[in-house]
Design a protein around this motif. Sequence first.
Motif, PDB file in Angstrom:
ATOM      1  N   ASP A  61      30.243 -19.978  41.890  1.00 43.16           N
ATOM      2  CA  ASP A  61      31.649 -20.030  41.495  1.00 43.16           C
ATOM      3  C   ASP A  61      32.242 -21.397  41.823  1.00 43.16           C
ATOM      4  N   GLY A  62      33.552 -21.482  41.972  1.00 46.18           N
ATOM      5  CA  GLY A  62      34.204 -22.776  42.141  1.00 46.18           C
ATOM      6  C   GLY A  62      34.005 -23.394  43.513  1.00 46.18           C
ATOM      7  N   GLY A  63      34.481 -24.625  43.645  1.00 43.40           N
ATOM      8  CA  GLY A  63      34.409 -25.309  44.925  1.00 43.40           C
ATOM      9  C   GLY A  63      33.601 -26.587  44.871  1.00 43.40           C
ATOM     10  N   THR A  64      34.001 -27.550  45.676  1.00 47.16           N
ATOM     11  CA  THR A  64      33.344 -28.853  45.709  1.00 47.16           C
ATOM     12  C   THR A  64      31.904 -28.762  46.206  1.00 47.16           C
ATOM     13  N   THR A  65      31.679 -27.917  47.217  1.00 45.35           N
ATOM     14  CA  THR A  65      30.325 -27.805  47.776  1.00 45.35           C
ATOM     15  C   THR A  65      29.355 -27.251  46.744  1.00 45.35           C
ATOM     16  N   ASN A  66      29.752 -26.194  46.042  1.00 42.40           N
ATOM     17  CA  ASN A  66      28.888 -25.642  44.988  1.00 42.40           C
ATOM     18  C   ASN A  66      28.618 -26.666  43.894  1.00 42.40           C
ATOM     19  N   PHE A  67      29.639 -27.440  43.558  1.00 40.80           N
ATOM     20  CA  PHE A  67      29.479 -28.472  42.538  1.00 40.80           C
ATOM     21  C   PHE A  67      28.415 -29.476  42.962  1.00 40.80           C
ATOM     22  N   TYR A  68      28.477 -29.920  44.199  1.00 41.13           N
ATOM     23  CA  TYR A  68      27.499 -30.903  44.680  1.00 41.13           C
ATOM     24  C   TYR A  68      26.092 -30.313  44.706  1.00 41.13           C
ATOM     25  N   ILE A  69      25.970 -29.059  45.151  1.00 44.82           N
ATOM     26  CA  ILE A  69      24.663 -28.410  45.168  1.00 44.82           C
ATOM     27  C   ILE A  69      24.082 -28.345  43.756  1.00 44.82           C
ATOM     28  N   ALA A  70      24.920 -27.971  42.795  1.00 40.19           N
ATOM     29  CA  ALA A  70      24.456 -27.876  41.403  1.00 40.19           C
ATOM     30  C   ALA A  70      23.943 -29.223  40.906  1.00 40.19           C
ATOM     31  N   GLU A  71      24.647 -30.289  41.234  1.00 38.27           N
ATOM     32  CA  GLU A  71      24.205 -31.617  40.798  1.00 38.27           C
ATOM     33  C   GLU A  71      22.847 -31.997  41.382  1.00 38.27           C
ATOM     34  N   GLN A  72      22.520 -31.443  42.551  1.00 33.60           N
ATOM     35  CA  GLN A  72      21.267 -31.816  43.222  1.00 33.60           C
ATOM     36  C   GLN A  72      20.082 -30.948  42.812  1.00 33.60           C
ATOM     37  N   GLN A  78      40.689 -24.825  38.562  1.00 33.40           N
ATOM     38  CA  GLN A  78      39.715 -25.286  37.576  1.00 33.40           C
ATOM     39  C   GLN A  78      38.570 -24.304  37.365  1.00 33.40           C
ATOM     40  N   ILE A  79      38.916 -23.007  37.265  1.00 33.33           N
ATOM     41  CA  ILE A  79      37.919 -21.969  37.045  1.00 33.33           C
ATOM     42  C   ILE A  79      38.440 -20.997  35.981  1.00 33.33           C
ATOM     43  N   THR A  80      37.535 -20.184  35.431  1.00 28.94           N
ATOM     44  CA  THR A  80      37.974 -19.091  34.572  1.00 28.94           C
ATOM     45  C   THR A  80      38.152 -17.844  35.431  1.00 28.94           C
ATOM     46  N   ILE A  81      39.112 -17.026  35.025  1.00 32.63           N
ATOM     47  CA  ILE A  81      39.471 -15.871  35.849  1.00 32.63           C
ATOM     48  C   ILE A  81      40.107 -14.827  34.944  1.00 32.63           C
ATOM     49  N   GLY A  82      40.114 -13.568  35.373  1.00 30.84           N
ATOM     50  CA  GLY A  82      40.776 -12.527  34.612  1.00 30.84           C
ATOM     51  C   GLY A  82      39.833 -11.430  34.151  1.00 30.84           C
ATOM     52  N   SER A  83      40.352 -10.515  33.321  1.00 30.47           N
ATOM     53  CA  SER A  83      39.589  -9.339  32.896  1.00 30.47           C
ATOM     54  C   SER A  83      38.357  -9.710  32.079  1.00 30.47           C
ATOM     55  N   THR A 129      36.513 -12.396  32.424  1.00 33.13           N
ATOM     56  CA  THR A 129      35.512 -12.888  33.374  1.00 33.13           C
ATOM     57  C   THR A 129      34.777 -11.713  34.002  1.00 33.13           C
ATOM     58  N   VAL A 130      35.533 -10.715  34.427  1.00 33.83           N
ATOM     59  CA  VAL A 130      34.938  -9.513  35.031  1.00 33.83           C
ATOM     60  C   VAL A 130      34.066  -8.791  34.009  1.00 33.83           C
ATOM     61  N   GLN A 131      34.540  -8.696  32.775  1.00 32.84           N
ATOM     62  CA  GLN A 131      33.778  -8.021  31.713  1.00 32.84           C
ATOM     63  C   GLN A 131      32.440  -8.717  31.478  1.00 32.84           C
ATOM     64  N   ASP A 132      32.443 -10.034  31.449  1.00 27.25           N
ATOM     65  CA  ASP A 132      31.197 -10.789  31.248  1.00 27.25           C
ATOM     66  C   ASP A 132      30.192 -10.510  32.363  1.00 27.25           C
ATOM     67  N   LEU A 133      30.685 -10.328  33.582  1.00 24.30           N
ATOM     68  CA  LEU A 133      29.812 -10.094  34.725  1.00 24.30           C
ATOM     69  C   LEU A 133      29.104  -8.738  34.654  1.00 24.30           C
ATOM     70  N   LEU A 175      39.409 -10.890  44.378  1.00 23.74           N
ATOM     71  CA  LEU A 175      38.865  -9.705  43.705  1.00 23.74           C
ATOM     72  C   LEU A 175      37.686 -10.067  42.809  1.00 23.74           C
ATOM     73  N   LEU A 176      37.785 -11.226  42.147  1.00 24.83           N
ATOM     74  CA  LEU A 176      36.684 -11.681  41.301  1.00 24.83           C
ATOM     75  C   LEU A 176      35.432 -11.939  42.135  1.00 24.83           C
TER      76      LEU A 176
END
Length: 249
Positions: free
Chosen positions: A97-108, A148-153, A155-159, A189-190
């Motif tokens: 999901d969101g966050g600077t740390t996750n973003f950096y991990i993804a880049e690596q 800077q994320i997607t959120i809402g019903s 998003t939950v439906q896709d999951l 909740l998400l």
Amino acid sequence: MLKEERQQIILEKLGTDKKVTLVDLGQMLNVSYDSVRRDIIELEDRGLLKKVHGGAIAHSYLSIKASKGLGIVNTEFVTIAKKALKLIENHKIILMDGGTTNFYIAEQIPKNMELTVVTNNPHLATALAEHPKVDIILLGGSFYKRYQITIGSKTVQDLEHIHADLYFMGTNSINPELGLAIRHYEESLLKQKMMSISRKIVTCVIEEKINREENYKVCDFSRLDYLITSLHPSDSLLAGFKNKNVEIL
């Protein structure tokens, strides 16, 4: 100087430089580090900037590459990413999901890894565009500009159609007694929904989030499978997290 005046100066400097550090702002405004940090959090909650480790950046500068100008991609991020990548295996479905740390991990993530990455973070998805063997599933929903994320019903439906092997869950605070919490109710909740469709759950936190409190609880600490920090697992700051059936890396 009034808080409102301070925050206006911060926004003006951010508009010019696109990035600011807490240390520099404290010196410029002649206030404490904690006062500036509270200002940055309040401005982020109003959707006016993006808080990152050690400072803030304009929303248009969300890439960790741009953030390097702040000196924030330091040994803490590097250490966390190295530990996190050891948990990622070929042919797995990884939820981030969101966050600077996750973003950096993804880049690596190594470009020869074969993965499916599911995310509600469009910037993280873009960062993986140059990884030829990584399939990307970008969750739908309303785009929440503040974080800077997607959120809402939607998003939950896709999951509902996904069973992730590993979920990298971002958090604003982690406390051995109070658990993990963030600053936005609907996102909490998400995250709970994301946990429910994931086989293993890991959170990667920078030191400033440890033993802190935030408003909206996501889960108890014991719900995690892994906690990753830049610290050695035996560090005294992590003492309260031991013996709770969570592997500390």
